[in-house]
Design an enzyme around this catalytic site. Structure first.
Site, PDB file in Angstrom:
ATOM      1  N   ASN A 152       1.097 -10.399  -5.959  1.00 53.99           N
ATOM      2  CA  ASN A 152       2.045 -11.427  -6.374  1.00 53.99           C
ATOM      3  C   ASN A 152       1.439 -12.822  -6.476  1.00 53.99           C
ATOM      4  O   ASN A 152       1.981 -13.675  -7.153  1.00 53.99           O
ATOM      5  CB  ASN A 152       3.236 -11.476  -5.402  1.00 53.99           C
ATOM      6  CG  ASN A 152       2.801 -11.498  -3.958  1.00 53.99           C
ATOM      7  OD1 ASN A 152       2.104 -10.590  -3.492  1.00 53.99           O
ATOM      8  ND2 ASN A 152       3.182 -12.520  -3.229  1.00 53.99           N
ATOM      9  N   GLN A 182       5.929  -6.461  -8.332  1.00 54.11           N
ATOM     10  CA  GLN A 182       5.389  -7.295  -9.417  1.00 54.11           C
ATOM     11  C   GLN A 182       4.886  -6.464 -10.604  1.00 54.11           C
ATOM     12  O   GLN A 182       4.552  -7.031 -11.640  1.00 54.11           O
ATOM     13  CB  GLN A 182       4.233  -8.162  -8.891  1.00 54.11           C
ATOM     14  CG  GLN A 182       4.650  -9.201  -7.864  1.00 54.11           C
ATOM     15  CD  GLN A 182       5.448 -10.357  -8.461  1.00 54.11           C
ATOM     16  OE1 GLN A 182       5.432 -10.592  -9.659  1.00 54.11           O
ATOM     17  NE2 GLN A 182       6.157 -11.072  -7.607  1.00 54.11           N
ATOM     18  N   CYS A 328       7.846 -16.808  -1.651  1.00 58.51           N
ATOM     19  CA  CYS A 328       8.440 -16.397  -0.377  1.00 58.51           C
ATOM     20  C   CYS A 328       7.651 -16.972   0.789  1.00 58.51           C
ATOM     21  O   CYS A 328       8.148 -17.071   1.885  1.00 58.51           O
ATOM     22  CB  CYS A 328       8.474 -14.883  -0.276  1.00 58.51           C
ATOM     23  SG  CYS A 328       8.562 -14.090  -1.857  1.00 58.51           S
TER      24      CYS A 328
HETATM   25  N1  PLP Z   1       6.735  -7.380  -2.756  1.00 56.17           N
HETATM   26  C1  PLP Z   1       6.160  -8.237  -3.613  1.00 56.17           C
HETATM   27  C2  PLP Z   1       4.799  -7.924  -4.153  1.00 56.17           C
HETATM   28  C3  PLP Z   1       6.826  -9.398  -4.008  1.00 56.17           C
HETATM   29  O1  PLP Z   1       6.247 -10.254  -4.856  1.00 56.17           O
HETATM   30  C4  PLP Z   1       8.116  -9.665  -3.464  1.00 56.17           C
HETATM   31  C5  PLP Z   1       8.833 -10.926  -3.804  1.00 56.17           C
HETATM   32  O2  PLP Z   1       8.236 -11.921  -4.156  1.00 56.17           O
HETATM   33  C6  PLP Z   1       8.684  -8.714  -2.596  1.00 56.17           C
HETATM   34  C7  PLP Z   1       7.975  -7.594  -2.254  1.00 56.17           C
HETATM   35  C8  PLP Z   1      10.062  -8.921  -2.023  1.00 56.17           C
HETATM   36  O3  PLP Z   1      11.054  -8.671  -2.990  1.00 56.17           O
HETATM   37  P1  PLP Z   1      12.542  -9.245  -2.797  1.00 56.17           P
HETATM   38  O4  PLP Z   1      12.474 -10.715  -3.071  1.00 56.17           O
HETATM   39  O5  PLP Z   1      13.377  -8.507  -3.795  1.00 56.17           O
HETATM   40  O6  PLP Z   1      12.939  -8.928  -1.402  1.00 56.17           O
END
Ligand code: PLP
Length: 386
Positions: A152, A182, A328
Site C-alpha cells: 500500500n 490494494q 492509516c
Molecule cells: N490492507 C491493506 C494493504 C490496506 O492498504 C488497507 C487500507 O489501507 C487495509 C488492509 C485495511 O482495509 P480497511 O481500510 O478496509 O480496513
C-alpha cells in the site's frame, strides 16, 4: 483554489455514482432483512446472491466461498486469527513479511502474545521478498503464510503465484492468505490458480463505500469465527448482512473488472509519464519504477530537504490531495515500517509522498501536479534551509 486533483486513491476512492444510486434504492425501497421469510426478505436476499455471483465470476470461484465482512481489516483479522485459533493443535508457526499493513501485523503480534511463533520475511530495496527465504522458513508446524498482493505504500507486487507453489510444495497443510486490499480491482487474481486459501478485499479502495469488505475462503478452509450471534453466513460471521453495502461491493467489483486490461494499460502509461516528469524535478527520487513488479496506481517518491507533511499541505492549497506514507498510519508520528524495511536513507524517511491513481485520474491532472511541484519545491526548500 484550482479544480480538485485527488491522488490519494490508495487511502480511499470516490464511490461510483451507479453504486451510490443502487445503495440509495436498497436503503429506501428494498430494505428488508435477508433472513426474513416474507417477500421483502427474499428481495433483500437476492441482492446478496447477485453480489456473490459478481465476485465469484471475477475470482473464478464458488459463490459460497465469499464471506462478507465490515472492511479489509476485519477480513485480515478473521483470516489470520480465525485460522490460527481453529488449527492451533496442528501447528504453532506463522509466516508473514515485514511490510504488511497493520491489519496483518497487529493480528500477528496478538497471536505472538498468545504463544504462536511468527517469522517476518525481510524484503529487498524494492519491497520484494526472497522466495528462497520463504521456502527455508516453512516448517512442518507452519499453519499459515500471509503475504500481501500489492504494498500500500510503495506499490510492490509480491510474487504471489510463485509463493503459493512453494508453500504447497513444501507443506501442503499450510494455509496461504493474501491481503489483496490494494491489488483487487487493479489486477487479475485467480485464488485457485495461485494456491490461495484466503484472500482479503476492501470495498472503499475500489469505488465502493467504506464499511464493507469480503474474505475469499476456499471451501476446504475451516475458521474459528470471531463474531458470534445469529449464525448468518454459515455461522462464520454473525450479524445481519448489510444489504446495501454488500450489493455495492458486488457492483463496484464488476465495474472495476470491466475492461480491466484497458484500464491497467492506461494507468501504467500515466504512471510512466508521471515518473519521467518527477525524475526531471531536481532533488526528487522515485522508487519502484519497474512496471513488471509494481502496481499501476502507486508512485512513491522522496523529496530532498522537504518534510512530507509540509509538502502535503502545500499541495493541498492547490487542491492536490496526496499521502505521506499510508493513510492509516499517517497520524502516527513514527516512521513507516515499510520504508525502514526497504532500507530507505534516514533523510528520506520523513520526506516521502505517495501519489495514487484511479481510473478517473487524467494526464492533465498529473501534468498540473508536476508543474505545481516544480514551482513549490524551491520555495519550500528555501524555507527549510534557512
Ligand atoms: N490492507 C491493506 C494493504 C490496506 O492498504 C488497507 C487500507 O489501507 C487495509 C488492509 C485495511 O482495509 P480497511 O481500510 O478496509 O480496513
Amino acid at each position: 483554489m484550482d479544480k480538485e486533483i485527488y491522488l490519494d486513491n490508495s487511502a480511499t476512492t470516490r464511490v461510483f455514482p451507479e453504486v451510490a444510486e443502487l445503495m440509495s434504492r436498497i436503503m429506501l425501497t428494498d430494505y428488508g432483512n435477508p433472513s426474513s421469510l416474507h417477500q421483502k426478505g427474499m428481495d433483500a436476499e437476492k441482492y446478496l446472491r447477485t453480489a456473490r455471483e459478481q465476485i465469484a465470476s471475477i475470482l473464478k470461484c464458488k459463490e459460497k466461498e465469499i464471506l462478507f465482512t465490515s472492511c479489509g481489516t476485519e477480513s485480515d483479522n478473521l483470516a489470520i486469527i480465525g485460522t490460527a485459533l481453529r488449527h492451533r493443535k496442528t501447528g504453532n508457526h506463522l509466516i508473514t513479511t515485514k511490510i504488511e499493513h497493520p491489519a496483518v501485523l497487529e493480528p500477528m503480534a496478538y497471536l505472538e502474545k498468545q504463544g504462536f511463533e511468527v517469522t517476518y520475511l525481510s524484503v529487498d530495496q524494492n519491497g520484494q521478498i526472497d522466495l528462497s527465504e520463504l521456502e527455508a522458513s516453512i516448517r512442518p508446524d507452519t499453519l499459515l503464510v500471509s503475504i500481501m498482493h500489492t504494498n500500500n505504500e510503495i506499490g510492490t507486487l509480491m510474487p504471489i503465484e510463485e509463493a503459493g507453489r512453494i508453500i504447497k510444495a513444501k507443506n501442503p497443510g499450510t494455509y496461504f492468505h493474501v491481503d489483496a486490499v490494494q491489488g483487487f480491482g487493479k489486477a487479475e487474481i485467480r485464488p485457485k490458480k495461485a494456491n490461495i486459501d484466503l484472500m482479503s478485499v476492501s470495498g472503499h479502495k475500489i469505488h465502493g463505500p467504506k464499511g464493507i469488505g469480503f474474505l475469499y475462503m476456499s471451501e476446504n478452509v475451516k475458521l474459528q469465527p470471531l463474531m458470534l450471534g445469529g449464525g448468518q453466513q454459515g455461522g462464520l460471521r454473525s450479524g445481519t448482512e448489510s444489504v446495501p453495502l454488500i450489493a455495492a461491493i458486488g457492483l463496484a467489483s464488476e465495474m472495476c473488472y470491466t475492461d480491466l486490461s484497458g484500464k491497467r494499460s492506461r494507468m501504467y502509461d500515466l504512471r510512466a509519464g508521471f515518473i519521467e516528469g518527477l525524475k526531471a524535478v531536481p532533488g526528487v527520487s522515485v522508487r519502484n519504477e519497474d512496471k513488471e513488479k509494481n502496481a499501476p496506481h502507486i508512485v512513491s517518491a522522496s523529496f530532498e530537504d522537504v518534510r512530507a507533511e509540509v509538502l502535503l499541505h502545500a499541495l493541498e492549497e492547490h487542491g492536490i490531495y496526496v499521502s505521506s506514507g499510508s493513510a492509516c498510519a499517517s497520524n502516527h508520528p513514527s516512521p513507516s515500517k515499510t520504508l525502514i524495511a526497504i532500507g530507505t536513507d534516514k533523510r528520506f524517511l520523513d520526506s516521502t509522498i505517495r501519489f495514487s491513481f484511479s481510473d478517473f485520474t487524467t494526464k492533465e491532472e498529473l501534468d498540473t501536479t508536476l508543474a505545481v511541484l516544480n514551482d513549490l519545491l524551491p520555495k519550500l526548500r528555501r524555507f527549510t534551509r534557512r
